[in-house]
Design a protein around this motif. Structure first.
Motif, PDB file in Angstrom:
ATOM      1  N   THR A  20      30.646-102.680  19.382  1.00 24.52           N
ATOM      2  CA  THR A  20      29.988-102.640  20.690  1.00 24.52           C
ATOM      3  C   THR A  20      28.773-101.739  20.671  1.00 24.52           C
ATOM      4  OG1 THR A  20      31.446-100.851  21.395  1.00 24.52           O
ATOM      5  CG2 THR A  20      32.131-103.112  21.918  1.00 24.52           C
ATOM      6  N   HIS A  21      28.723-100.795  19.707  1.00 22.46           N
ATOM      7  CA  HIS A  21      27.609 -99.854  19.627  1.00 22.46           C
ATOM      8  C   HIS A  21      27.190 -99.673  18.167  1.00 22.46           C
ATOM      9  CE1 HIS A  21      29.283 -98.876  23.562  1.00 22.46           C
ATOM     10  NE2 HIS A  21      28.085 -98.387  23.848  1.00 22.46           N
ATOM     11  N   LEU A  22      25.910 -99.339  17.990  1.00 20.75           N
ATOM     12  CA  LEU A  22      25.370 -99.039  16.662  1.00 20.75           C
ATOM     13  C   LEU A  22      24.707 -97.669  16.691  1.00 20.75           C
ATOM     14  CD1 LEU A  22      23.654-102.358  15.529  1.00 20.75           C
ATOM     15  CD2 LEU A  22      25.716-101.339  14.605  1.00 20.75           C
ATOM     16  N   SER A  23      24.796 -96.970  15.571  1.00 23.17           N
ATOM     17  CA  SER A  23      24.135 -95.669  15.449  1.00 23.17           C
ATOM     18  C   SER A  23      22.681 -95.887  15.012  1.00 23.17           C
ATOM     19  CB  SER A  23      24.858 -94.815  14.415  1.00 23.17           C
ATOM     20  OG  SER A  23      24.731 -95.408  13.138  1.00 23.17           O
ATOM     21  N   ASP A  45      23.096 -94.951  24.686  1.00 24.26           N
ATOM     22  CA  ASP A  45      24.095 -95.329  25.679  1.00 24.26           C
ATOM     23  C   ASP A  45      25.318 -94.428  25.602  1.00 24.26           C
ATOM     24  OD1 ASP A  45      22.608 -97.556  26.608  1.00 24.26           O
ATOM     25  OD2 ASP A  45      23.207 -98.649  24.810  1.00 24.26           O
ATOM     26  N   LEU A  46      25.559 -93.855  24.436  1.00 25.07           N
ATOM     27  CA  LEU A  46      26.768 -93.078  24.230  1.00 25.07           C
ATOM     28  C   LEU A  46      26.495 -92.023  23.166  1.00 25.07           C
ATOM     29  CD1 LEU A  46      29.876 -93.029  24.816  1.00 25.07           C
ATOM     30  CD2 LEU A  46      30.122 -94.641  22.947  1.00 25.07           C
ATOM     31  N   ARG A  47      27.074 -90.847  23.352  1.00 25.36           N
ATOM     32  CA  ARG A  47      26.990 -89.794  22.340  1.00 25.36           C
ATOM     33  C   ARG A  47      28.405 -89.406  21.956  1.00 25.36           C
ATOM     34  NH1 ARG A  47      21.867 -86.853  22.082  1.00 25.36           N
ATOM     35  NH2 ARG A  47      20.498 -87.727  23.657  1.00 25.36           N
ATOM     36  N   GLN A  48      28.657 -89.403  20.639  1.00 23.30           N
ATOM     37  CA  GLN A  48      29.977 -89.030  20.136  1.00 23.30           C
ATOM     38  C   GLN A  48      29.833 -87.896  19.137  1.00 23.30           C
ATOM     39  OE1 GLN A  48      31.849 -92.393  18.344  1.00 23.30           O
ATOM     40  NE2 GLN A  48      32.905 -92.970  20.220  1.00 23.30           N
ATOM     41  N   ALA A  49      30.896 -87.145  18.974  1.00 31.29           N
ATOM     42  CA  ALA A  49      30.884 -86.073  17.980  1.00 31.29           C
ATOM     43  C   ALA A  49      30.640 -86.681  16.606  1.00 31.29           C
ATOM     44  CB  ALA A  49      32.211 -85.330  17.996  1.00 31.29           C
ATOM     45  N   ASN A  50      29.850 -85.987  15.803  1.00 33.62           N
ATOM     46  CA  ASN A  50      29.546 -86.472  14.460  1.00 33.62           C
ATOM     47  C   ASN A  50      30.838 -86.564  13.662  1.00 33.62           C
ATOM     48  OD1 ASN A  50      28.741 -86.454  11.628  1.00 33.62           O
ATOM     49  ND2 ASN A  50      26.683 -86.104  12.426  1.00 33.62           N
ATOM     50  N   PRO A  51      31.147 -87.733  13.080  1.00 30.98           N
ATOM     51  CA  PRO A  51      32.417 -87.891  12.373  1.00 30.98           C
ATOM     52  C   PRO A  51      32.476 -87.175  11.025  1.00 30.98           C
ATOM     53  CG  PRO A  51      31.138 -89.901  12.233  1.00 30.98           C
ATOM     54  CD  PRO A  51      30.389 -88.967  13.135  1.00 30.98           C
ATOM     55  N   TYR A  52      31.338 -86.716  10.501  1.00 33.37           N
ATOM     56  CA  TYR A  52      31.308 -86.117   9.170  1.00 33.37           C
ATOM     57  C   TYR A  52      31.152 -84.598   9.192  1.00 33.37           C
ATOM     58  CZ  TYR A  52      30.645 -90.975   8.069  1.00 33.37           C
ATOM     59  OH  TYR A  52      30.800 -92.327   7.987  1.00 33.37           O
ATOM     60  N   PHE A  53      30.358 -84.087  10.127  1.00 39.73           N
ATOM     61  CA  PHE A  53      30.092 -82.658  10.206  1.00 39.73           C
ATOM     62  C   PHE A  53      30.285 -82.187  11.630  1.00 39.73           C
ATOM     63  CE2 PHE A  53      27.359 -84.412   6.873  1.00 39.73           C
ATOM     64  CZ  PHE A  53      27.849 -83.718   5.788  1.00 39.73           C
ATOM     65  N   ARG A  54      31.193 -81.247  11.819  1.00 39.29           N
ATOM     66  CA  ARG A  54      31.530 -80.801  13.157  1.00 39.29           C
ATOM     67  C   ARG A  54      30.355 -80.106  13.835  1.00 39.29           C
ATOM     68  NH1 ARG A  54      36.059 -76.401  13.888  1.00 39.29           N
ATOM     69  NH2 ARG A  54      35.359 -76.167  11.766  1.00 39.29           N
ATOM     70  N   LYS A  55      29.569 -79.351  13.076  1.00 36.10           N
ATOM     71  CA  LYS A  55      28.463 -78.586  13.659  1.00 36.10           C
ATOM     72  C   LYS A  55      27.180 -79.410  13.820  1.00 36.10           C
ATOM     73  CE  LYS A  55      30.260 -74.266  13.129  1.00 36.10           C
ATOM     74  NZ  LYS A  55      30.207 -73.196  14.037  1.00 36.10           N
ATOM     75  N   ALA A  56      27.148 -80.615  13.297  1.00 38.30           N
ATOM     76  CA  ALA A  56      25.951 -81.462  13.387  1.00 38.30           C
ATOM     77  C   ALA A  56      25.774 -81.972  14.817  1.00 38.30           C
ATOM     78  CB  ALA A  56      26.071 -82.635  12.423  1.00 38.30           C
ATOM     79  N   PRO A  58      25.509 -84.538  17.939  1.00 35.86           N
ATOM     80  CA  PRO A  58      26.321 -85.738  18.179  1.00 35.86           C
ATOM     81  C   PRO A  58      25.602 -87.006  17.721  1.00 35.86           C
ATOM     82  CG  PRO A  58      25.584 -84.780  20.256  1.00 35.86           C
ATOM     83  CD  PRO A  58      25.161 -83.850  19.181  1.00 35.86           C
ATOM     84  N   THR A  59      26.386 -87.990  17.348  1.00 34.44           N
ATOM     85  CA  THR A  59      25.849 -89.277  16.917  1.00 34.44           C
ATOM     86  C   THR A  59      25.385 -90.054  18.143  1.00 34.44           C
ATOM     87  OG1 THR A  59      27.384 -89.285  15.068  1.00 34.44           O
ATOM     88  CG2 THR A  59      26.392 -91.387  15.653  1.00 34.44           C
ATOM     89  N   ARG A  60      24.162 -90.577  18.059  1.00 32.05           N
ATOM     90  CA  ARG A  60      23.629 -91.381  19.162  1.00 32.05           C
ATOM     91  C   ARG A  60      24.011 -92.840  18.939  1.00 32.05           C
ATOM     92  NH1 ARG A  60      17.719 -90.053  17.951  1.00 32.05           N
ATOM     93  NH2 ARG A  60      18.702 -90.375  15.950  1.00 32.05           N
ATOM     94  N   LEU A  61      24.639 -93.443  19.907  1.00 31.21           N
ATOM     95  CA  LEU A  61      25.082 -94.829  19.802  1.00 31.21           C
ATOM     96  C   LEU A  61      24.380 -95.678  20.845  1.00 31.21           C
ATOM     97  CD1 LEU A  61      28.889 -94.136  19.312  1.00 31.21           C
ATOM     98  CD2 LEU A  61      27.240 -94.768  17.554  1.00 31.21           C
ATOM     99  N   TYR A  62      23.958 -96.853  20.424  1.00 34.47           N
ATOM    100  CA  TYR A  62      23.225 -97.778  21.290  1.00 34.47           C
ATOM    101  C   TYR A  62      24.023 -99.068  21.429  1.00 34.47           C
ATOM    102  CZ  TYR A  62      19.464 -94.531  20.330  1.00 34.47           C
ATOM    103  OH  TYR A  62      18.706 -93.394  20.203  1.00 34.47           O
ATOM    104  N   SER A  63      24.044 -99.625  22.613  1.00 39.03           N
ATOM    105  CA  SER A  63      24.797-100.840  22.910  1.00 39.03           C
ATOM    106  C   SER A  63      24.229-102.023  22.129  1.00 39.03           C
ATOM    107  CB  SER A  63      24.736-101.114  24.406  1.00 39.03           C
ATOM    108  OG  SER A  63      25.208-102.391  24.689  1.00 39.03           O
ATOM    109  N   VAL A  64      25.102-102.813  21.516  1.00 45.82           N
ATOM    110  CA  VAL A  64      24.678-103.968  20.725  1.00 45.82           C
ATOM    111  C   VAL A  64      23.979-104.994  21.617  1.00 45.82           C
ATOM    112  CG1 VAL A  64      25.499-105.901  19.331  1.00 45.82           C
ATOM    113  CG2 VAL A  64      26.434-103.636  18.959  1.00 45.82           C
ATOM    114  N   GLU A  65      24.476-105.187  22.836  1.00 48.46           N
ATOM    115  CA  GLU A  65      23.839-106.156  23.741  1.00 48.46           C
ATOM    116  C   GLU A  65      22.401-105.747  24.051  1.00 48.46           C
ATOM    117  OE1 GLU A  65      26.902-104.713  24.790  1.00 48.46           O
ATOM    118  OE2 GLU A  65      28.069-106.368  23.952  1.00 48.46           O
ATOM    119  N   ARG A  66      22.205-104.455  24.303  1.00 49.21           N
ATOM    120  CA  ARG A  66      20.855-103.970  24.603  1.00 49.21           C
ATOM    121  C   ARG A  66      19.964-104.085  23.373  1.00 49.21           C
ATOM    122  NH1 ARG A  66      18.293 -98.504  26.257  1.00 49.21           N
ATOM    123  NH2 ARG A  66      19.859 -97.525  24.956  1.00 49.21           N
TER     124      ARG A  66
END
Length: 150
Positions: A20-23, A45-56, A58-66
């Motif tokens: 649903t989202h791409l980085s 569209d969405l920000r999530q905690a970086n899955p690889y580095f806690r202090k990095a 947040p990962t920016r995610l964009y909606s696939v439809e958009r």
């Protein structure tokens, strides 16, 4: 069938498994540049905690439809064509600079060179062909006669 193809087939079969989202990295894999992401998509569209580095950040995610809607627009096509042209121009400029540095360095290297290594560097690697070893009949073999004592 590769792993990517298998995953893609599974996503197509199961609508819940579809992304649903791409980085930003996923967008770059699709040919987007950082500037295109900023100008055409704007805020994520969405920000999530970086899955690889806690202090990095947040990962920016964009909606696939958009994303797909923007990719169908004329504005995206114009930006994409411009990015391809710039990329080619940058590559050519780097090659020109590399050639200029090499040509500028050759006279100095020749002055120091005693073994002719510069000419080999300029022309590229030489392939040395070795002659085949002599046939067994051609070799001189010291044989003792059977009558000589050891």
């Amino acid at each position: 069938m590769t792993t990517d193809e298998r995953d893609r087939d599974q996503r197509d079969q199961d609508p819940r498994a579809r992304r649903t989202h791409l980085s930003a990295a996923g967008l770059r894999a699709r040919g987007w540049t950082a500037g295109m992401i900023r100008r055409l998509l704007g805020e994520p569209d969405l920000r999530q905690a970086n899955p690889y580095f806690r202090k990095a950040p947040p990962t920016r995610l964009y909606s696939v439809e958009r994303i797909e809607a923007v990719e169908r627009s004329e504005e995206f096509r114009a930006f994409s064509a411009l990015a391809v042209r710039r990329s080619g121009a940058v590559r050519e400029a780097a090659l020109r600079r590399r050639r200029a540095v090499r040509e500028a360095a050759l006279p100095r290297l020749r002055a120091v060179d005693r073994l002719g290594a510069v000419d080999r560097l300029r022309s590229g690697p030489e392939i040395q062909v070795r002659s085949p070893p002599p046939a067994p009949d051609d070799r001189k073999v010291a044989r003792r006669s059977s009558q000589e004592p050891p």
